[in-house]
Design an enzyme around this catalytic site. Structure first.
Site, PDB file in Angstrom:
ATOM      1  N   THR A   1      44.567  34.459   3.656  1.00 54.67           N
ATOM      2  CA  THR A   1      43.248  33.869   3.405  1.00 54.67           C
ATOM      3  C   THR A   1      42.910  32.834   4.478  1.00 54.67           C
ATOM      4  O   THR A   1      43.804  32.198   5.048  1.00 54.67           O
ATOM      5  CB  THR A   1      43.233  33.183   2.020  1.00 54.67           C
ATOM      6  N   ASP A   2      41.611  32.646   4.699  1.00 60.59           N
ATOM      7  CA  ASP A   2      41.192  31.608   5.651  1.00 60.59           C
ATOM      8  C   ASP A   2      41.586  30.207   5.181  1.00 60.59           C
ATOM      9  O   ASP A   2      41.671  29.278   5.978  1.00 60.59           O
ATOM     10  CB  ASP A   2      39.676  31.692   5.915  1.00 60.59           C
ATOM     11  N   GLU A   3      41.860  30.073   3.881  1.00 56.47           N
ATOM     12  CA  GLU A   3      42.155  28.728   3.337  1.00 56.47           C
ATOM     13  C   GLU A   3      43.441  28.133   3.904  1.00 56.47           C
ATOM     14  O   GLU A   3      43.653  26.921   3.802  1.00 56.47           O
ATOM     15  CB  GLU A   3      42.227  28.758   1.807  1.00 56.47           C
TER      16      GLU A   3
ATOM     17  N   TYR B   1      47.058  26.251  -4.015  1.00 59.26           N
ATOM     18  CA  TYR B   1      46.881  27.686  -3.722  1.00 59.26           C
ATOM     19  C   TYR B   1      47.022  27.943  -2.227  1.00 59.26           C
ATOM     20  O   TYR B   1      47.796  28.808  -1.791  1.00 59.26           O
ATOM     21  CB  TYR B   1      45.512  28.168  -4.221  1.00 59.26           C
TER      22      TYR B   1
ATOM     23  N   LYS C   1      49.854  30.109  -0.087  1.00 58.63           N
ATOM     24  CA  LYS C   1      49.523  31.245   0.780  1.00 58.63           C
ATOM     25  C   LYS C   1      49.997  30.971   2.213  1.00 58.63           C
ATOM     26  O   LYS C   1      50.407  31.889   2.929  1.00 58.63           O
ATOM     27  CB  LYS C   1      48.016  31.505   0.767  1.00 58.63           C
TER      28      LYS C   1
HETATM   29  P1  NAD Z   1      42.977  38.627  -8.249  1.00 57.56           P
HETATM   30  O1  NAD Z   1      43.401  37.357  -8.890  1.00 57.56           O
HETATM   31  O2  NAD Z   1      41.727  39.294  -8.670  1.00 57.56           O
HETATM   32  O3  NAD Z   1      44.140  39.720  -8.422  1.00 57.56           O
HETATM   33  C1  NAD Z   1      45.495  39.409  -8.250  1.00 57.56           C
HETATM   34  C2  NAD Z   1      46.312  40.582  -8.779  1.00 57.56           C
HETATM   35  O4  NAD Z   1      47.695  40.291  -8.578  1.00 57.56           O
HETATM   36  C3  NAD Z   1      46.124  40.806 -10.293  1.00 57.56           C
HETATM   37  O5  NAD Z   1      45.933  42.176 -10.563  1.00 57.56           O
HETATM   38  C4  NAD Z   1      47.438  40.302 -10.891  1.00 57.56           C
HETATM   39  O6  NAD Z   1      47.803  40.975 -12.086  1.00 57.56           O
HETATM   40  C5  NAD Z   1      48.418  40.589  -9.753  1.00 57.56           C
HETATM   41  N1  NAD Z   1      49.593  39.718  -9.832  1.00 57.56           N
HETATM   42  C6  NAD Z   1      49.623  38.361  -9.966  1.00 57.56           C
HETATM   43  N2  NAD Z   1      50.895  37.929 -10.024  1.00 57.56           N
HETATM   44  C7  NAD Z   1      51.695  39.021  -9.906  1.00 57.56           C
HETATM   45  C8  NAD Z   1      53.093  39.221  -9.877  1.00 57.56           C
HETATM   46  N3  NAD Z   1      53.961  38.195 -10.012  1.00 57.56           N
HETATM   47  N4  NAD Z   1      53.570  40.475  -9.722  1.00 57.56           N
HETATM   48  C9  NAD Z   1      52.709  41.528  -9.602  1.00 57.56           C
HETATM   49  N5  NAD Z   1      51.381  41.397  -9.653  1.00 57.56           N
HETATM   50  C10 NAD Z   1      50.867  40.158  -9.786  1.00 57.56           C
HETATM   51  O7  NAD Z   1      42.972  38.333  -6.686  1.00 57.56           O
HETATM   52  P2  NAD Z   1      42.024  38.887  -5.532  1.00 57.56           P
HETATM   53  O8  NAD Z   1      40.831  38.030  -5.451  1.00 57.56           O
HETATM   54  O9  NAD Z   1      41.883  40.345  -5.689  1.00 57.56           O
HETATM   55  O10 NAD Z   1      42.923  38.563  -4.249  1.00 57.56           O
HETATM   56  C11 NAD Z   1      43.881  39.498  -3.783  1.00 57.56           C
HETATM   57  C12 NAD Z   1      44.577  38.922  -2.558  1.00 57.56           C
HETATM   58  O11 NAD Z   1      43.622  38.653  -1.549  1.00 57.56           O
HETATM   59  C13 NAD Z   1      45.302  37.617  -2.832  1.00 57.56           C
HETATM   60  O12 NAD Z   1      46.515  37.650  -2.095  1.00 57.56           O
HETATM   61  C14 NAD Z   1      44.375  36.553  -2.285  1.00 57.56           C
HETATM   62  O13 NAD Z   1      45.088  35.435  -1.861  1.00 57.56           O
HETATM   63  C15 NAD Z   1      43.744  37.301  -1.126  1.00 57.56           C
HETATM   64  N6  NAD Z   1      42.396  36.852  -0.742  1.00 57.56           N
HETATM   65  C16 NAD Z   1      41.406  36.771  -1.697  1.00 57.56           C
HETATM   66  C17 NAD Z   1      40.127  36.421  -1.306  1.00 57.56           C
HETATM   67  C18 NAD Z   1      38.993  36.321  -2.313  1.00 57.56           C
HETATM   68  O14 NAD Z   1      37.908  35.894  -1.967  1.00 57.56           O
HETATM   69  N7  NAD Z   1      39.180  36.732  -3.557  1.00 57.56           N
HETATM   70  C19 NAD Z   1      39.862  36.145   0.044  1.00 57.56           C
HETATM   71  C20 NAD Z   1      40.889  36.232   0.984  1.00 57.56           C
HETATM   72  C21 NAD Z   1      42.153  36.603   0.578  1.00 57.56           C
HETATM   73  O1  DAU Z   2      38.173  31.699   1.294  1.00 55.78           O
HETATM   74  C1  DAU Z   2      38.966  32.654   0.666  1.00 55.78           C
HETATM   75  C2  DAU Z   2      39.271  32.216  -0.749  1.00 55.78           C
HETATM   76  O2  DAU Z   2      38.047  32.328  -1.470  1.00 55.78           O
HETATM   77  C3  DAU Z   2      40.362  33.048  -1.398  1.00 55.78           C
HETATM   78  O3  DAU Z   2      41.563  32.856  -0.708  1.00 55.78           O
HETATM   79  C4  DAU Z   2      40.533  32.644  -2.868  1.00 55.78           C
HETATM   80  O4  DAU Z   2      41.476  33.498  -3.506  1.00 55.78           O
HETATM   81  C5  DAU Z   2      39.198  32.783  -3.564  1.00 55.78           C
HETATM   82  O5  DAU Z   2      39.305  32.337  -4.902  1.00 55.78           O
HETATM   83  C6  DAU Z   2      38.124  31.979  -2.835  1.00 55.78           C
HETATM   84  O6  DAU Z   2      38.378  30.553  -2.966  1.00 55.78           O
HETATM   85  P1  DAU Z   2      37.192  29.503  -3.265  1.00 55.78           P
HETATM   86  O7  DAU Z   2      37.777  28.322  -3.913  1.00 55.78           O
HETATM   87  O8  DAU Z   2      36.356  29.303  -2.058  1.00 55.78           O
HETATM   88  O9  DAU Z   2      36.344  30.404  -4.320  1.00 55.78           O
HETATM   89  P2  DAU Z   2      35.572  30.005  -5.665  1.00 55.78           P
HETATM   90  O10 DAU Z   2      34.773  31.199  -6.062  1.00 55.78           O
HETATM   91  O11 DAU Z   2      36.476  29.412  -6.671  1.00 55.78           O
HETATM   92  O12 DAU Z   2      34.585  28.882  -5.171  1.00 55.78           O
HETATM   93  C7  DAU Z   2      33.628  29.133  -4.155  1.00 55.78           C
HETATM   94  C8  DAU Z   2      32.885  27.838  -3.884  1.00 55.78           C
HETATM   95  O13 DAU Z   2      32.080  27.532  -5.029  1.00 55.78           O
HETATM   96  C9  DAU Z   2      33.802  26.646  -3.704  1.00 55.78           C
HETATM   97  O14 DAU Z   2      33.233  25.758  -2.742  1.00 55.78           O
HETATM   98  C10 DAU Z   2      33.831  25.975  -5.060  1.00 55.78           C
HETATM   99  C11 DAU Z   2      32.459  26.275  -5.615  1.00 55.78           C
HETATM  100  N1  DAU Z   2      32.377  26.454  -7.073  1.00 55.78           N
HETATM  101  C12 DAU Z   2      33.270  27.273  -7.683  1.00 55.78           C
HETATM  102  C13 DAU Z   2      33.228  27.477  -9.045  1.00 55.78           C
HETATM  103  C14 DAU Z   2      34.225  28.351  -9.730  1.00 55.78           C
HETATM  104  C15 DAU Z   2      31.356  25.837  -7.786  1.00 55.78           C
HETATM  105  O15 DAU Z   2      30.530  25.122  -7.219  1.00 55.78           O
HETATM  106  N2  DAU Z   2      31.309  26.036  -9.144  1.00 55.78           N
HETATM  107  C16 DAU Z   2      32.203  26.810  -9.797  1.00 55.78           C
HETATM  108  O16 DAU Z   2      32.104  26.919 -11.057  1.00 55.78           O
END
Ligand code: NAD
Ligand code: DAU
Length: 338
Positions: free
Chosen positions: A125-127, A152, A156
């Site tokens: 992730t970019d984070e 988090y 990562k």
């Molecule tokens: P998500 O939370 O929707 O899904 C995570 C999945 O992992 C779930 O199906 C969960 O059951 C499974 N899981 C959790 N713990 C586990 C374990 N111990 N063993 C096996 N399975 C397990 O997450 P997402 O948003 O789909 O993100 C997927 C990946 O992409 C993550 O690695 C996250 O860091 C990365 N990522 C997410 C975003 C985003 O915006 N959502 C952006 C960049 C990178």
């Molecule tokens: O940048 C990549 C990341 O993006 C991934 O690695 C993470 O898994 C994914 O959860 C996401 O992280 P963020 O914290 O950026 O996503 P979130 O949707 O939780 O929040 C997006 C932005 O909105 C953030 O600045 C916080 C804000 N926010 C979030 C929630 C849940 C609000 O203002 N209100 C809210 O209720």
């Protein structure tokens, strides 16, 4: 016929990726390994029932025996999505984040070496690169220093270091992708976009943290998945690829776009207390993934958001199930006292 092993394939991005593999590759074999935590949802895979190329295995990536049993001897690509993924939950407790994201990643790396997996694709992730200045013209590049700010992000970052070490020390063929904020169908409604859509649809207020001016770099989930596949197929071993659609938006702008699209009043946006340590701005320079892998996003923000809103409108049952049980308790803890 390539063999794929996907962790976290019942989650938001993992399930979209499994679907992409099956759509793109008529002959392939996909093992989908997922523990089905609160974020893993069998509903996300219901359209794949009866699909002979896909086999779901419920298992924990922290369990070496379970991973080795499921991995078999002939995996070409291991795609590692499984993670605890929500920043706010990591602020509440970091424990599961360290277990799954750090320990679990090392278990998978060890298993990949033992089973001679051809390539390990790590979804980061970019984070891990921290926060950028609000109004400056800087971007995250692959050379940006690590500066994770939430538990988090730190977990990562640790995972990425372990992947790097496995490549450097043991010669495991690894590729890392770092993407920004995904949006699209099947995202658990704890994240901003599905939370805003589902709350607004129910005429509930949409919580906006702090002043709502934090910036995220949004990408449609299928575009991210295509970049991961491109990195697997054409990426160089040991390299990192930042993935982004050049789509920076302030949070309030995101929420207002959703309210407008749903025909709801902007007054539903409700400022609440800020997230502790809230990163101000993410912005990705995708020049490397564009140049080296020839990847480009297919969706614009407008087209992606339209598709996303349509999907949630058409899947009210999915939303209702996702918003029951544990979600209600989390919601009350997170927003109740705001
Ligand atoms: P998500 O939370 O929707 O899904 C995570 C999945 O992992 C779930 O199906 C969960 O059951 C499974 N899981 C959790 N713990 C586990 C374990 N111990 N063993 C096996 N399975 C397990 O997450 P997402 O948003 O789909 O993100 C997927 C990946 O992409 C993550 O690695 C996250 O860091 C990365 N990522 C997410 C975003 C985003 O915006 N959502 C952006 C960049 C990178
Ligand atoms: O940048 C990549 C990341 O993006 C991934 O690695 C993470 O898994 C994914 O959860 C996401 O992280 P963020 O914290 O950026 O996503 P979130 O949707 O939780 O929040 C997006 C932005 O909105 C953030 O600045 C916080 C804000 N926010 C979030 C929630 C849940 C609000 O203002 N209100 C809210 O209720």
């Amino acid at each position: 016929m390539p063999n794929f092993f996907v962790t976290g394939g019942a989650g938001f991005i993992g399930s979209a990726f499994v679907r992409l593999l099956l759509d793109e590759l008529p002959a392939c074999d996909v093992v989908n390994f997922d523990a089905l935590t609160y974020a893993g949802n069998p509903d996300n895979l219901s359209d794949l029932e009866g699909e002979a190329r896909h086999r779901f295995v419920r298992g924990d990536i922290c369990d070496p025996r379970a991973v080795l049993d499921a991995l078999g001897e002939a995996t070409d690509y291991l795609f590692h999505f499984a993670a605890e993924s929500h920043v706010d939950r990591s602020i509440e407790s970091a424990r599961e984040f360290i277990r799954t994201n750090v320990l679990g990643t090392q278990v998978l790396l060890d298993a990949a070496r033992a089973r001679r997996v051809r390539r390990f694709v790590h979804v980061s992730t970019d984070e891990v690169m921290g926060s950028l200045g609000e109004d400056d013209a800087t971007f995250f590049t692959e050379d940006s220093p690590f500066a994770p700010n939430s538990p988090y992000a730190a977990s990562k970052a640790a995972a990425e270091h372990l992947v790097r070490a496995a490549h450097h020390t043991f010669g495991l063929d690894c590729v890392v992708t770092r993407c920004g904020n995904n949006y699209g169908p099947r995202q658990f409604p704890e994240k901003l976009v599905p939370l805003a859509i589902s709350n607004a649809t129910a005429d509930d207020p949409v919580p906006v943290y702090g002043d709502g001016r934090n910036v995220r770099d949004w990408i449609y989930v299928e575009d991210h998945c295509r970049a991961i596949l491109a990195a697997a197929e054409r990426g160089r071993a040991g390299e990192v690829y930042n993935v982004g659609a050049r789509n920076e938006r302030r949070n309030l702008e995101v929420v207002e776009a959703i309210l407008d699209a749903l025909g709801k009043p902007r007054s539903l946006a409700r400022f609440v207390k800020d997230r502790p340590g809230h990163d101000r701005r993410y912005a990705i320079d995708p020049a490397k993934v564009e140049r080296e892998l020839g990847w480009r996003p297919r969706e614009t923000w407008e087209s992606g958001l339209r598709k996303t809103i349509r999907w949630y409108a058409d899947h009210a049952d999915w939303v209702a199930r996702a918003r029951s049980g544990d979600y209600r308790e989390f919601y009350a803890r997170q927003y109740g006292a705001s």
